[in-house]
Enzyme design. Structure first.
Site, PDB file in Angstrom:
ATOM      1  N   SER A  19       2.739  -0.921   9.021  1.00  0.00           N
ATOM      2  CA  SER A  19       3.483  -1.275  10.239  1.00  0.00           C
ATOM      3  C   SER A  19       2.539  -1.604  11.384  1.00  0.00           C
ATOM      4  O   SER A  19       2.827  -2.475  12.219  1.00  0.00           O
ATOM      5  CB  SER A  19       4.427  -0.134  10.638  1.00  0.00           C
ATOM      6  OG  SER A  19       5.420   0.059   9.648  1.00  0.00           O
TER       7      SER A  19
ATOM      8  N   ASP B  82       8.978  -6.038   7.899  1.00  0.00           N
ATOM      9  CA  ASP B  82       8.463  -4.700   7.614  1.00  0.00           C
ATOM     10  C   ASP B  82       9.440  -3.934   6.721  1.00  0.00           C
ATOM     11  O   ASP B  82      10.623  -4.272   6.636  1.00  0.00           O
ATOM     12  CB  ASP B  82       8.240  -3.940   8.920  1.00  0.00           C
ATOM     13  CG  ASP B  82       7.283  -2.773   8.760  1.00  0.00           C
ATOM     14  OD1 ASP B  82       6.482  -2.791   7.801  1.00  0.00           O
ATOM     15  OD2 ASP B  82       7.319  -1.841   9.590  1.00  0.00           O
ATOM     16  N   GLU B  83       8.931  -2.890   6.057  1.00  0.00           N
ATOM     17  CA  GLU B  83       9.722  -2.081   5.116  1.00  0.00           C
ATOM     18  C   GLU B  83      10.408  -2.974   4.080  1.00  0.00           C
ATOM     19  O   GLU B  83      11.568  -2.769   3.699  1.00  0.00           O
ATOM     20  CB  GLU B  83      10.773  -1.246   5.861  1.00  0.00           C
ATOM     21  CG  GLU B  83      10.216  -0.370   6.963  1.00  0.00           C
ATOM     22  CD  GLU B  83       9.325   0.764   6.466  1.00  0.00           C
ATOM     23  OE1 GLU B  83       9.227   0.955   5.236  1.00  0.00           O
ATOM     24  OE2 GLU B  83       8.718   1.449   7.309  1.00  0.00           O
TER      25      GLU B  83
ATOM     26  N   GLY C 251       0.835  -1.190   0.000  1.00  0.00           N
ATOM     27  CA  GLY C 251       0.000   0.000   0.000  1.00  0.00           C
ATOM     28  C   GLY C 251       0.867   1.236   0.000  1.00  0.00           C
ATOM     29  O   GLY C 251       2.097   1.155   0.042  1.00  0.00           O
TER      30      GLY C 251
ATOM     31  N   CYS D  24      -1.106   3.908   5.201  1.00  0.00           N
ATOM     32  CA  CYS D  24      -2.237   2.979   5.098  1.00  0.00           C
ATOM     33  C   CYS D  24      -2.199   1.899   6.180  1.00  0.00           C
ATOM     34  O   CYS D  24      -3.007   0.982   6.158  1.00  0.00           O
ATOM     35  CB  CYS D  24      -2.288   2.342   3.707  1.00  0.00           C
ATOM     36  SG  CYS D  24      -0.960   1.165   3.386  1.00  0.00           S
ATOM     37  N   GLY D  25      -1.273   1.989   7.126  1.00  0.00           N
ATOM     38  CA  GLY D  25      -1.291   1.097   8.279  1.00  0.00           C
ATOM     39  C   GLY D  25      -0.489  -0.177   8.154  1.00  0.00           C
ATOM     40  O   GLY D  25      -0.766  -1.148   8.862  1.00  0.00           O
TER      41      GLY D  25
END
Length: 239
Positions: A16, A86-87, A9, A13-14
């Site tokens: 993490s 993440d990332e 996204g 947009c949330g």
């Protein structure tokens, strides 16, 4: 069956937040996992959400090998049932392939979270490889918004509020700079920032700062601002 799932996204947009929620849910059911991230806004070895949630993690480096990370932990008796990544847009294609191998050959679930495209609408290499290899790709349903109120679909890089399309793919910038907070003095250091825009305003290079300048000077309605800026917002910068 273990899976490689890519949650993608735009900014805001949330991603993490969902990563931390999924980690919590799996741990609450007795599963063991490892959290990974790279270039998080809170600094190294952290996963953080703009809502204020934050926890520790393993920082992904250029030399990180996910196969080795999992094997080393399992051979010392640690339980590894899943990975939170993440990332993930900042991972290399080779690291994404390592994640796929972990899923297929060790049976570890991998939940990756990341932005799909950069400020030029070009796919990040890590995100591209995830799209190519993932068992499932899910676009997050929490919609980020453009300054105009429409759904944001693109991540724009700005310099003092003016959208730019040139530069390195990865540059740290501020995502919370207000539209009218840029300096104009001779010693001013340009502020690099990021902003989510709808496709219409991305294509016209109309950022919140540019729209604010034009509205203040001309008192135009939003659709008139769009028309005036259709050639780009760069001309609105004061000398």
């Amino acid at each position: 069956m273990a899976e490689l799932v890519f949650f993608s996204g735009t900014m805001d947009c949330g991603k993490s937040t969902l990563a931390l929620q999924m980690d919590y849910n799996h741990r609450a059911r007795g599963r063991g996992g490892v959290r990974f991230s790279r270039n998080d806004r809170a600094g190294g070895t952290r996963i953080s959400s703009r809502l204020g949630l934050e926890t520790d993690c393993v920082e992904v480096l250029d030399g990180t090998d996910f196969w080795d990370e999992v094997v080393r932990r399992r051979t010392t008796g640690l339980r590894v049932d899943y990975l939170i990544c993440d990332e993930a847009q900042f991972y290399s294609p080779e690291q994404v392939e390592q994640l796929a191998r972990v899923v297929d050959e060790i049976g570890v679930d991998v939940f990756a979270f990341g932005i799909t495209a950069d400020f030029r609408t070009r796919l990040f290499p890590g995100s591209q490889r995830l799209i190519e290899l993932a068992d499932r790709v899910r676009v997050l349903q929490v919609e980020a918004l453009c300054w105009c109120g429409r759904r944001a679909t693109h991540n724009a890089r700005t310099v003092d509020g003016v959208m730019v399309l040139e530069g390195e793919q990865v540059v740290v910038g501020d995502v919370g700079v207000a539209a009218g907070t840029f300096g104009t003095d001779a010693g001013h250091t340009p502020v690099v920032g990021y902003e989510t825009l709808c496709r219409r305003h991305f294509m016209r290079s109309v950022t919140a700062h540019a729209a604010s300048l034009m509205a203040a000077e001309e008192q135009l309605l939003p659709f008139e601002v769009d028309a005036a800026l259709s050639g780009g917002a760069g001309d609105l910068r004061r000398s």
